[in-house]
Design a protein around this motif. Structure first.
Motif, mmCIF file in Angstrom:
data_model
loop_
_atom_site.group_PDB
_atom_site.id
_atom_site.type_symbol
_atom_site.label_atom_id
_atom_site.label_comp_id
_atom_site.label_asym_id
_atom_site.label_seq_id
_atom_site.Cartn_x
_atom_site.Cartn_y
_atom_site.Cartn_z
ATOM 1 N N THR A 52 0.819 -1.309 0.025
ATOM 2 C CA THR A 52 -0.006 -0.037 -0.065
ATOM 3 C C THR A 52 0.923 1.244 0.118
ATOM 4 O O THR A 52 0.467 2.453 -0.851
ATOM 5 C CB THR A 52 -1.002 0.110 1.209
ATOM 6 N N GLN A 53 2.000 1.144 0.750
ATOM 7 C CA GLN A 53 2.693 2.514 0.748
ATOM 8 C C GLN A 53 3.487 2.751 -0.538
ATOM 9 O O GLN A 53 3.745 3.810 -0.853
ATOM 10 C CB GLN A 53 4.017 2.391 1.861
ATOM 11 N N LEU A 54 3.959 1.774 -1.120
ATOM 12 C CA LEU A 54 4.581 1.828 -2.563
ATOM 13 C C LEU A 54 3.632 2.120 -3.590
ATOM 14 O O LEU A 54 3.883 3.092 -4.567
ATOM 15 C CB LEU A 54 5.231 0.578 -2.920
ATOM 16 N N LEU A 55 2.431 1.561 -3.352
ATOM 17 C CA LEU A 55 1.217 2.058 -4.573
ATOM 18 C C LEU A 55 0.853 3.480 -4.229
ATOM 19 O O LEU A 55 0.931 4.181 -5.148
ATOM 20 C CB LEU A 55 0.101 1.213 -4.351
ATOM 21 N N ASP A 56 0.916 4.140 -3.202
ATOM 22 C CA ASP A 56 0.707 5.395 -2.763
ATOM 23 C C ASP A 56 1.852 6.204 -3.370
ATOM 24 O O ASP A 56 1.542 7.305 -3.951
ATOM 25 C CB ASP A 56 0.766 5.654 -1.227
ATOM 26 N N TRP A 57 3.050 5.821 -3.160
ATOM 27 C CA TRP A 57 3.969 6.552 -3.855
ATOM 28 C C TRP A 57 3.894 6.630 -5.413
ATOM 29 O O TRP A 57 4.211 7.623 -5.933
ATOM 30 C CB TRP A 57 5.449 6.039 -3.320
ATOM 31 N N ALA A 58 3.599 5.338 -5.898
ATOM 32 C CA ALA A 58 3.648 5.346 -7.305
ATOM 33 C C ALA A 58 2.639 6.107 -8.004
ATOM 34 O O ALA A 58 2.933 6.757 -8.968
ATOM 35 C CB ALA A 58 3.318 3.751 -7.850
ATOM 36 N N GLU A 59 1.474 6.056 -7.207
ATOM 37 C CA GLU A 59 0.341 6.960 -7.765
ATOM 38 C C GLU A 59 0.674 8.487 -7.637
ATOM 39 O O GLU A 59 0.466 9.152 -8.503
ATOM 40 C CB GLU A 59 -1.112 7.059 -6.966
ATOM 41 N N GLN A 60 1.298 8.909 -6.570
ATOM 42 C CA GLN A 60 1.765 10.359 -6.298
ATOM 43 C C GLN A 60 2.859 10.666 -7.384
ATOM 44 O O GLN A 60 2.734 11.878 -8.075
ATOM 45 C CB GLN A 60 2.448 10.570 -5.153
ATOM 46 N N ARG A 61 3.686 9.618 -7.662
ATOM 47 C CA ARG A 61 4.801 10.070 -8.815
ATOM 48 C C ARG A 61 4.024 10.076 -10.101
ATOM 49 O O ARG A 61 4.714 11.093 -10.883
ATOM 50 C CB ARG A 61 5.933 8.903 -8.770
ATOM 51 N N ALA A 62 3.256 9.324 -10.336
ATOM 52 C CA ALA A 62 2.443 9.659 -11.886
ATOM 53 C C ALA A 62 1.751 10.893 -11.935
ATOM 54 O O ALA A 62 1.853 11.454 -12.875
ATOM 55 C CB ALA A 62 1.529 8.346 -11.793
ATOM 56 N N ARG A 63 1.175 11.341 -10.699
ATOM 57 C CA ARG A 63 0.749 12.752 -10.886
ATOM 58 C C ARG A 63 1.544 13.820 -11.040
ATOM 59 O O ARG A 63 1.307 14.815 -11.751
ATOM 60 C CB ARG A 63 -0.143 12.835 -9.451
ATOM 61 N N GLU A 64 2.748 13.613 -10.435
ATOM 62 C CA GLU A 64 3.915 14.508 -10.863
ATOM 63 C C GLU A 64 4.184 14.706 -12.002
ATOM 64 O O GLU A 64 4.674 15.443 -12.780
ATOM 65 C CB GLU A 64 4.869 14.336 -9.655
ATOM 66 N N HIS A 65 4.101 13.550 -12.771
ATOM 67 C CA HIS A 65 4.489 13.486 -14.337
ATOM 68 C C HIS A 65 2.926 14.190 -15.058
ATOM 69 O O HIS A 65 3.130 14.009 -16.265
ATOM 70 C CB HIS A 65 4.437 11.912 -14.708
ATOM 71 N N ASP A 66 1.934 14.548 -14.330
ATOM 72 C CA ASP A 66 0.833 15.229 -14.903
ATOM 73 C C ASP A 66 0.261 13.999 -15.753
ATOM 74 O O ASP A 66 -0.651 14.321 -16.675
ATOM 75 C CB ASP A 66 1.099 16.404 -16.041
ATOM 76 N N SER A 67 0.518 12.655 -15.408
ATOM 77 C CA SER A 67 -0.401 11.636 -15.967
ATOM 78 C C SER A 67 -1.857 11.610 -15.284
ATOM 79 O O SER A 67 -2.246 11.996 -14.273
ATOM 80 C CB SER A 67 0.179 10.242 -15.628
ATOM 81 N N ASP A 68 -2.838 11.409 -16.384
ATOM 82 C CA ASP A 68 -4.138 11.079 -15.922
ATOM 83 C C ASP A 68 -4.482 9.453 -15.520
ATOM 84 O O ASP A 68 -5.570 9.213 -15.254
ATOM 85 C CB ASP A 68 -5.041 11.644 -16.998
ATOM 86 N N TRP A 69 -3.750 8.736 -15.801
ATOM 87 C CA TRP A 69 -3.942 7.307 -15.450
ATOM 88 C C TRP A 69 -2.596 6.774 -15.322
ATOM 89 O O TRP A 69 -1.512 6.953 -15.539
ATOM 90 C CB TRP A 69 -4.632 6.680 -16.668
ATOM 91 N N LEU A 70 -2.644 5.188 -14.363
ATOM 92 C CA LEU A 70 -1.643 4.633 -13.891
ATOM 93 C C LEU A 70 -2.060 3.116 -14.311
ATOM 94 O O LEU A 70 -3.165 2.706 -13.726
ATOM 95 C CB LEU A 70 -1.157 4.837 -12.857
ATOM 96 N N ALA A 71 -1.183 2.458 -14.830
ATOM 97 C CA ALA A 71 -1.181 0.932 -15.066
ATOM 98 C C ALA A 71 -0.136 0.099 -14.382
ATOM 99 O O ALA A 71 1.114 0.783 -14.186
ATOM 100 C CB ALA A 71 -1.386 0.533 -16.454
ATOM 101 N N GLN A 72 -0.490 -1.211 -13.868
ATOM 102 C CA GLN A 72 0.491 -2.097 -13.425
ATOM 103 C C GLN A 72 0.136 -3.597 -13.869
ATOM 104 O O GLN A 72 -1.106 -3.925 -13.669
ATOM 105 C CB GLN A 72 0.325 -1.716 -11.833
ATOM 106 N N THR A 73 1.188 -4.311 -13.773
ATOM 107 C CA THR A 73 0.983 -5.734 -14.056
ATOM 108 C C THR A 73 1.180 -6.386 -12.962
ATOM 109 O O THR A 73 2.203 -6.481 -12.215
ATOM 110 C CB THR A 73 1.932 -6.126 -15.241
#
Length: 298
Positions: A95-116
């Motif tokens: 959960t902590q790592l997912l929180d970080w990944a979503e925040q980092r994607a927002r910093e990229h100005d991305s409107d979506w994030l995918a994970q396998t």
């Protein structure tokens, strides 16, 4: 349990692969990745290590750091990968790592994030579904025997092993074939870094198909030292020579070579976006396991 977090470095590749391998053994009883794949991911051109990677270590008094418990990376703001060592699943680290990944994607100005996520990873699947991630695609690991008859070639086409001078022509064939489904074209340096420049690249078991003086098809094979299987990273056939049995011939070439090396099966991944599953099944391959690509809006 407390964890400390820092960016990953290329020197962390063996430890990161160790946690991935532990998860694979836990789910499937064998390892199907290698350290060169981790190193290639860390060197992708759209990843800045200080900003786009996160390594979690167990807290301890050792100034050199504790055990690597998990890691995450975000590629181009749109794609993430998160892995947690089986010993630390269920402690909130994912959960902590997912929180970080979503925040980092927002910093990229991305409107979506995918994970396998591996379909055997029940904790990871539950986490993403609980956060509202939807299924985007499926990947299947396929396998075929390493025995059989010699490859049958279409008229006018010959097969030989990959040679260094083939690199740019093979890149062109692969990208032209993959343009039909991949979201962006991979420039030569990125493609080479994740394929032919890896130390696990196996040129001898990577056949190229030649018509006249042109390369019209290619298979990229890797020799994964911890795996009992031969592994094909990429298969590509130029559009104008498809439907003539060339993919079957190249895979047979790679499979028989893997068998001579003592490998048990030949494996490759295919993606639902390619619509190639039925084709590979007609070529005698069957599904061993699968992963799912999940995506969420940010």
């Amino acid at each position: 349990m407390d964890f400390t977090f820092r960016p990953a470095t290329l020197d962390d590749a063996p430890a990161i692969h160790g946690l991935i391998a532990a998860a694979e053994r836990n789910w499937h009883g064998q390892v199907s990745t290698d350290v060169t794949g981790v190193a290639a991911d860390l060197q992708r051109p759209l990843i800045t290590l200080d900003l786009d990677t996160r390594l979690a270590e167990t807290a301890g008094s050792d100034p050199a750091g504790g055990e690597v418990a998990g890691w995450a990376w975000v590629h181009g703001g749109r794609r993430a990968q998160i892995d947690v060592h089986p010993s630390y699943v269920g402690r909130g680290l994912g959960t902590q790592l997912l929180d970080w990944a979503e925040q980092r994607a927002r910093e990229h100005d991305s409107d979506w994030l995918a994970q396998t996520v591996d379909d055997a990873d029940k904790a990871g699947t539950e986490l993403l579904r609980g956060r509202g991630y939807d299924v985007l695609a499926t990947n299947w690991l396929l396998e075929r025997p390493v025995t059989g008859d010699a490859p049958v070639l279409p008229d006018g086409i010959t097969l030989r092993s990959f040679a260094p001078d083939d690199a740019h022509a093979v890149h062109q064939v692969v990208q032209d074939a993959f343009d039909e489904w991949q979201p962006r074209r991979h420039e030569y340096e990125e493609w080479a870094g994740t394929s032919i420049e890896r130390s696990s690249f196996d040129a001898e078991l990577s056949p190229v198909a030649v018509a006249g003086d042109e390369i019209v098809g290619a298979v990229i094979s890797l020799d994964l030292p911890d795996s009992p299987d031969g592994y094909v990273e990429q298969v590509a056939v130029r559009r104008d020579v498809r439907g003539r049995g060339l993919a079957r011939a190249m895979l047979t070439y790679a499979a028989l070579g893997a068998g001579r090396r003592g490998k048990q099966t030949l494996t490759l991944w295919t993606h639902s976006g390619t619509a190639a599953l039925a084709m590979y099944q007609r070529l005698g391959m069957s599904v061993r396991r699968s992963t799912t690509v999940y995506r969420t809006a940010l």
